[in-house]
Design a protein around this motif. Structure first.
Motif, PDB file in Angstrom:
ATOM      1  N   LEU A  80     -23.737  -5.988  -7.474  1.00  0.00           N
ATOM      2  CA  LEU A  80     -23.440  -5.362  -6.190  1.00  0.00           C
ATOM      3  C   LEU A  80     -22.082  -4.702  -6.308  1.00  0.00           C
ATOM      4  O   LEU A  80     -21.226  -5.151  -7.089  1.00  0.00           O
ATOM      5  N   TYR A  81     -21.835  -3.652  -5.499  1.00  0.00           N
ATOM      6  CA  TYR A  81     -20.664  -2.793  -5.687  1.00  0.00           C
ATOM      7  C   TYR A  81     -19.841  -2.651  -4.410  1.00  0.00           C
ATOM      8  O   TYR A  81     -20.385  -2.387  -3.339  1.00  0.00           O
ATOM      9  N   HIS A  82     -18.537  -2.810  -4.570  1.00  0.00           N
ATOM     10  CA  HIS A  82     -17.591  -2.604  -3.456  1.00  0.00           C
ATOM     11  C   HIS A  82     -16.507  -1.661  -3.966  1.00  0.00           C
ATOM     12  O   HIS A  82     -15.823  -1.963  -4.947  1.00  0.00           O
ATOM     13  N   ILE A  83     -16.352  -0.523  -3.305  1.00  0.00           N
ATOM     14  CA  ILE A  83     -15.354   0.450  -3.747  1.00  0.00           C
ATOM     15  C   ILE A  83     -14.089   0.318  -2.905  1.00  0.00           C
ATOM     16  O   ILE A  83     -14.156   0.084  -1.691  1.00  0.00           O
ATOM     17  N   THR A  84     -12.946   0.414  -3.567  1.00  0.00           N
ATOM     18  CA  THR A  84     -11.671   0.323  -2.862  1.00  0.00           C
ATOM     19  C   THR A  84     -10.645   1.188  -3.588  1.00  0.00           C
ATOM     20  O   THR A  84     -10.875   1.671  -4.698  1.00  0.00           O
ATOM     21  N   HIS A  85      -9.504   1.372  -2.946  1.00  0.00           N
ATOM     22  CA  HIS A  85      -8.428   2.157  -3.549  1.00  0.00           C
ATOM     23  C   HIS A  85      -7.690   1.312  -4.583  1.00  0.00           C
ATOM     24  O   HIS A  85      -7.493   0.104  -4.399  1.00  0.00           O
ATOM     25  N   LEU A  86      -7.299   1.950  -5.650  1.00  0.00           N
ATOM     26  CA  LEU A  86      -6.565   1.273  -6.719  1.00  0.00           C
ATOM     27  C   LEU A  86      -5.327   0.547  -6.191  1.00  0.00           C
ATOM     28  O   LEU A  86      -4.987  -0.553  -6.653  1.00  0.00           O
TER      29      LEU A  86
ATOM     30  N   PHE B 157     -25.764  -1.425  -3.221  1.00  0.00           N
ATOM     31  CA  PHE B 157     -26.666  -1.809  -4.293  1.00  0.00           C
ATOM     32  C   PHE B 157     -26.619  -0.895  -5.515  1.00  0.00           C
ATOM     33  O   PHE B 157     -27.249  -1.191  -6.522  1.00  0.00           O
ATOM     34  N   TYR B 158     -25.870   0.164  -5.429  1.00  0.00           N
ATOM     35  CA  TYR B 158     -25.690   1.020  -6.606  1.00  0.00           C
ATOM     36  C   TYR B 158     -24.456   1.898  -6.375  1.00  0.00           C
ATOM     37  O   TYR B 158     -24.061   2.144  -5.241  1.00  0.00           O
ATOM     38  N   PRO B 159     -23.810   2.328  -7.454  1.00  0.00           N
ATOM     39  CA  PRO B 159     -22.657   3.225  -7.311  1.00  0.00           C
ATOM     40  C   PRO B 159     -23.114   4.636  -6.982  1.00  0.00           C
ATOM     41  O   PRO B 159     -24.283   4.980  -7.093  1.00  0.00           O
TER      42      PRO B 159
ATOM     43  N   ASP C 225     -38.182   2.051  -3.027  1.00  0.00           N
ATOM     44  CA  ASP C 225     -38.804   3.287  -3.510  1.00  0.00           C
ATOM     45  C   ASP C 225     -37.856   4.474  -3.349  1.00  0.00           C
ATOM     46  O   ASP C 225     -37.784   5.359  -4.200  1.00  0.00           O
ATOM     47  N   ILE C 226     -37.090   4.465  -2.249  1.00  0.00           N
ATOM     48  CA  ILE C 226     -36.119   5.536  -2.002  1.00  0.00           C
ATOM     49  C   ILE C 226     -34.895   5.359  -2.885  1.00  0.00           C
ATOM     50  O   ILE C 226     -34.410   6.310  -3.519  1.00  0.00           O
ATOM     51  N   LEU C 227     -34.366   4.142  -2.969  1.00  0.00           N
ATOM     52  CA  LEU C 227     -33.173   3.904  -3.776  1.00  0.00           C
ATOM     53  C   LEU C 227     -33.414   4.194  -5.246  1.00  0.00           C
ATOM     54  O   LEU C 227     -32.526   4.708  -5.945  1.00  0.00           O
ATOM     55  N   ASP C 228     -34.621   3.880  -5.732  1.00  0.00           N
ATOM     56  CA  ASP C 228     -34.906   4.058  -7.156  1.00  0.00           C
ATOM     57  C   ASP C 228     -35.167   5.513  -7.541  1.00  0.00           C
ATOM     58  O   ASP C 228     -35.048   5.877  -8.710  1.00  0.00           O
ATOM     59  N   ALA C 229     -35.515   6.348  -6.573  1.00  0.00           N
ATOM     60  CA  ALA C 229     -35.872   7.741  -6.858  1.00  0.00           C
ATOM     61  C   ALA C 229     -34.618   8.604  -6.923  1.00  0.00           C
ATOM     62  O   ALA C 229     -34.355   9.439  -6.047  1.00  0.00           O
ATOM     63  N   GLU C 230     -33.830   8.414  -7.968  1.00  0.00           N
ATOM     64  CA  GLU C 230     -32.522   9.081  -8.086  1.00  0.00           C
ATOM     65  C   GLU C 230     -32.638  10.597  -7.985  1.00  0.00           C
ATOM     66  O   GLU C 230     -31.802  11.257  -7.356  1.00  0.00           O
ATOM     67  N   SER C 231     -33.664  11.171  -8.589  1.00  0.00           N
ATOM     68  CA  SER C 231     -33.788  12.623  -8.626  1.00  0.00           C
ATOM     69  C   SER C 231     -34.109  13.238  -7.264  1.00  0.00           C
ATOM     70  O   SER C 231     -33.918  14.439  -7.062  1.00  0.00           O
TER      71      SER C 231
END
Length: 199
Positions: A10-16, A68-70, A131-137
């Motif tokens: 799992l991913y959490h984005i933050t400032h350096l 769930f994904y970057p 199905d939506i999350l996996d369909a990257e294209s």
């Protein structure tokens, strides 16, 4: 690239610049940060969206959130505003959430007028539109249905301690060096340079 449905993290984005405090106190909710006036942090969130999230009966500021994904819609927004080289992706293992009862799932990002539906982890996982999350294209974030599905969140009321971190991802070597220098870093967490994890 691993499909989100098959991912282990799992991913959490933050400032350096938030990392020294995070390494000292763990990953805190926005509510906890506000309650402690000694903790200054670089706020990367959209204030209008935050205000809406505060109007829910169960304000989301009391939770620490993960995606769930970057390179999800939120990551695109904050990296556009703050630049990828200034960001850090903190990851935890999904297996950690399964073994504890303190993690919950919001399977679809609510509309402005909606109250988010929060489910126990195992039930919530089954409700995510994989199905939506996996369909990257075909992830067109201008499409409301796709954007909502891709903003699924895993949330917890608990502070996430550093010992639970799996990896830290940064955009380039300069960002890694800055992270190491500003923390006087002892390598208890694996820092990886991977520009493909960022928009």
């Amino acid at each position: 690239m691993v499909k989100p449905s098959e991912g282990k993290l799992l991913y959490h984005i933050t400032h350096l610049n938030n990392m020294p405090s995070i390494f000292k106190h763990g990953l805190l909710s926005r509510c906890q940060l506000r309650q402690n006036s000694n903790l200054n942090f670089v706020d990367i969130s959209d204030q209008e969206i935050l205000a809406k999230r505060e109007n829910y009966g169960d304000p989301l500021s009391q939770y620490v959130l993960f995606h769930f994904y970057p390179k999800n819609p939120f990551d695109f927004a904050v990296c556009h505003e703050n630049h990828s080289e200034n960001m850090v992706l903190i990851t935890i293992r999904r297996s950690l959430c399964i073994s504890r009862n303190s993690f919950f799932i919001i399977p679809s990002h609510p509309l402005d007028i909606d109250q988010p539906e929060i489910y126990p982890y195992k039930e919530g996982i089954s409700r995510i539109r994989w199905d939506i999350l996996d369909a990257e294209s075909t992830r067109d974030y201008d499409n409301a249905e796709i954007r909502k599905a891709c903003m699924a969140e895993c949330i917890t009321l608990n502070t996430v301690p550093v010992k639970d971190f799996a990896y830290l991802y940064v955009y380039n070597k300069k960002a890694k060096e800055k992270l190491q220098n500003c923390l006087n870093y002892t390598p208890t967490v694996d820092i990886q340079v991977n520009p493909f994890m960022f928009p």
